[in-house]
Design an enzyme around this catalytic site. Structure first.
Site, PDB file in Angstrom:
ATOM      1  N   ASP A 178       8.460  -3.384  -7.802  1.00 19.51           N
ATOM      2  CA  ASP A 178       7.795  -2.167  -7.359  1.00 19.51           C
ATOM      3  C   ASP A 178       8.730  -0.985  -7.643  1.00 19.51           C
ATOM      4  O   ASP A 178       9.915  -1.173  -7.916  1.00 19.51           O
ATOM      5  CB  ASP A 178       7.493  -2.281  -5.857  1.00 19.51           C
ATOM      6  CG  ASP A 178       6.969  -0.987  -5.273  1.00 19.51           C
ATOM      7  OD1 ASP A 178       5.973  -0.456  -5.816  1.00 19.51           O
ATOM      8  OD2 ASP A 178       7.560  -0.488  -4.298  1.00 19.51           O
ATOM      9  N   LYS A 215      -3.350   5.375  -4.683  1.00 16.79           N
ATOM     10  CA  LYS A 215      -3.318   6.451  -3.699  1.00 16.79           C
ATOM     11  C   LYS A 215      -4.709   6.834  -3.159  1.00 16.79           C
ATOM     12  O   LYS A 215      -4.844   7.196  -1.995  1.00 16.79           O
ATOM     13  CB  LYS A 215      -2.612   7.683  -4.279  1.00 16.79           C
ATOM     14  CG  LYS A 215      -1.159   7.412  -4.669  1.00 16.79           C
ATOM     15  CD  LYS A 215      -0.385   6.661  -3.573  1.00 16.79           C
ATOM     16  CE  LYS A 215       1.005   6.276  -3.994  1.00 16.79           C
ATOM     17  NZ  LYS A 215       1.602   5.250  -3.129  1.00 16.79           N
TER      18      LYS A 215
END
Length: 282
Positions: A12, A53
């Site tokens: 990540d 998002k």
């Protein structure tokens, strides 16, 4: 039959390799809700972290307390058009600060160099869109971090906890079988992504979104006995959450990841495999 060894590690970005504490998205999400005169907590912002998002905003609006605040203010429940409108505010807010949150987390670059020395490829997945990564990637490269492959959730059918970004990494990096792949991240959905992909999955504690502390705050806690006790309690709670989600390993700092790779290679030599514990549960 050739012995399987770890060939690829998929990392990540924010909270794992860069942006200690994962603070860039937190500031932007809080600003978005403040634009609607709604005050959200750090805990509410951090809970869905790691998602695409827009999915993150949608999830926050479904949280009972936030949904009720919305109803109290607007006399209706939030709708998909509200998600779109909030995202239009979110994106420029994040873009305005993103370049300031790209510093590598201590120990990450050295660990990656040790993995590369073993011939291991470095892939990555993220909750950021391609447009956001176009800001993050060049800056990270200047600071010494350049993975072999980067994929974003808007370049695959769905973001975390779906496994598609991991699968794209394995295809582009040419790593196979899945037992030869390790995923490391700092959020609950990172763990879900790895488990759903059927790869070895590692959670990281310090610097993580789940801990949500700056490096300075961690150092200050470690300076006193009371602080160390408090920090250990927080770390153990996060460790338990990661393991409950299906993590194979949980490490305190990202610099320890290559030690886990060594342990995984020993398990592979014994014929062990990562277990697809939650297949389909996305």
């Amino acid at each position: 039959m050739q012995q399987v060894k770890v060939q690829g590690v998929i990392l990540d970005w924010a909270g794992t390799v860069v942006d200690y504490g994962c603070f860039a998205p937190v500031a932007a999400f809080k600003e978005v809700f403040a634009s609607r005169e709604l005050e959200v907590t750090n805990e509410e912002v951090r809970k869905p972290m790691g998602m695409l998002k827009k999915d993150h905003l949608r999830t926050m609006l479904q949280m009972p307390r936030i949904e009720q605040m919305w109803v109290d203010k607007y006399d209706r429940k939030p709708e998909e058009t509200d998600v779109d409108e909030l995202y239009e505010v979110f994106e420029p807010s994040l873009f305005a600060i993103l370049h300031n949150y790209v510093a590598p987390i201590p120990g990450s670059l050295e660990m990656i160099a040790r993995l590369r020395d073993q011939g291991i490829k470095i892939g990555s997945s993220t909750g950021y869109t391609r447009e956001m990564m176009d800001v993050v990637e060049p800056k990270a490269r200047e600071l010494g971090y350049a993975p072999d492959y980067v994929v974003t959730p808007n370049e695959v059918p769905g973001g975390r906890p779906y496994p598609w970004m991991i699968y794209r990494n394995t295809m582009e990096l040419g790593v196979y079988p899945l037992a030869a792949v390790v995923k490391c991240g700092d959020t609950i959905v990172d763990i879900g992504e790895g488990v759903n992909a059927g790869v070895w999955t590692v959670g990281v504690l310090k610097g993580s979104n789940e801990l949500g502390l700056t490096e300075e705050e961690v150092t200050a806690l470690e300076a006193t006995e009371e602080g160390r006790t408090q920090l250990q309690q927080q770390l153990e709670a996060i460790r338990t959450s990661f393991l409950r989600e299906g993590a194979d390993y949980v490490i305190e700092s990202i610099g320890e990841l290559d030690q886990v790779v060594t342990a995984i290679n020993e398990r592979l030599a014994r014929g062990e495999q990562p277990i697809l514990q939650k297949q389909g549960e996305v």
